[in-house]
Scaffold this active site. Sequence first.
Site, short mmCIF file in Angstrom:
data_model
loop_
_atom_site.label_atom_id
_atom_site.label_comp_id
_atom_site.label_asym_id
_atom_site.label_seq_id
_atom_site.Cartn_x
_atom_site.Cartn_y
_atom_site.Cartn_z
N ASP A 97 49.50 7.21 -3.29
CA ASP A 97 49.94 7.34 -5.28
C ASP A 97 51.57 6.29 -5.12
OD1 ASP A 97 51.83 7.07 -7.46
OD2 ASP A 97 52.43 9.44 -7.58
N ASP B 177 47.36 4.24 -10.51
CA ASP B 177 48.29 4.61 -9.14
C ASP B 177 47.57 5.34 -8.08
OD1 ASP B 177 49.16 6.06 -10.59
OD2 ASP B 177 51.73 5.08 -9.41
N GLU B 178 47.19 6.37 -8.22
CA GLU B 178 47.06 7.59 -7.83
C GLU B 178 45.51 8.02 -7.22
OE1 GLU B 178 49.12 10.21 -9.42
OE2 GLU B 178 48.28 11.89 -8.67
#
Length: 353
Positions: A8, A103-104
């Site tokens: 993350d 983003d993860e």
Amino acid sequence: MRAIFHVDLDAFYSSIEQRDRPELRGKPVVVGGDPDARGVVATASYEARRFGIQSAMPCRTARRLCPDAIFVTPGFDVYRAVSSQLRELFRELTEIIEPISLDEAFLDVSTLARDQGEYETVARRLKERIRDETDLTASIGVAANKLVAKVASDFRKPDGLTVVPAGREREFLAPLPVRRLFGIGPRSEERLAAAGLHRVAQLAAADSGWLVSRFGQVGLEWQRLARGIDDRPVEPDRELKQISRELTFPRDLGEREDLLRVLSELVRDLIPALRDAPPGRTLTLKMRYADWTTVTRRRTPGTVVTERILAELAPRLFGECWNERPLRLMGLGISNFVTSPEGQPALFEFGDM
Ligand code: DCP
Ligand code: MG
């Protein structure tokens, strides 16, 4: 024995803005809507978070908390480009990648290391690769399952790396508040608190018969989470069919005002997912009446469903099809995604509905 990474990025949108605009570095930066037009915060730099600014908060509140904050409009094209760069870096390690948002992602790296100690090295190297290639920092959690890896990535943010050795999952989770368990939201947290359960350790140790009598089967699911048990596989390239949020109420609700309030909560919960998903054309409202009759209504407004359209269309759809009887559940979903790059939501924002 599985090994899973949860990766993350730290303060994703605002870190990218600070990277690309050096004058923003070290400053409280808020990425999101317009503070003068009811915009909400998408994310805030760590400098801004010190003032209490958080995702999903009205920008106006953010400005009140930190009058010096610099407000920046999101540049999704750049965020998407970074996201594909990240995907390429993950692919250097494994093909079993499950993206959760821009983003993860979860990575199943089970076959990569010969012994457990090596996973830490692999994760450290991935962080370095990310820093070298994107100039951004990531936090990584390493564990034998998704639940624990997810909690671990959040444990020492920003720029963190937390490895939970196999067999130590329960111990790792024990001191945390129940809310930190992936799968226990604010409403479940309230129900647990009302029963005196605040920490994961308490939930893990509770009598299972009592949990069932108090919460039903979901009590046992929660307890499994609290004990660090989670068999869900990392699902690569899961095709996104619908993003949705639904809520079963603690008691049936029959007042229009209450239901409209729940609906606006659902809208609010859906917005972050909406930002991370491709634009969708169809909005679905789901209502389950007290007698379990379930009704779904779809509307395809002829434009992609932007945040604004979502906020206007959801209550309208509700007004058109609710028959005034009490409900036990309500849900909202967006589907029918535009997959090509033509889906620039802003271009359609003022199209007719
Ligand atoms: N996002 C959003 N609205 C939200 C939450 C998130 O638009 N309510 C966007 C902005 C974030 C990005 O998604 O930059 C990633 O979400 P995260 O929850 O991972 O938050 P950050 O990466 O910003 O911060 P953290 O360091 O806590 O991961
Ligand atoms: Mg993040």
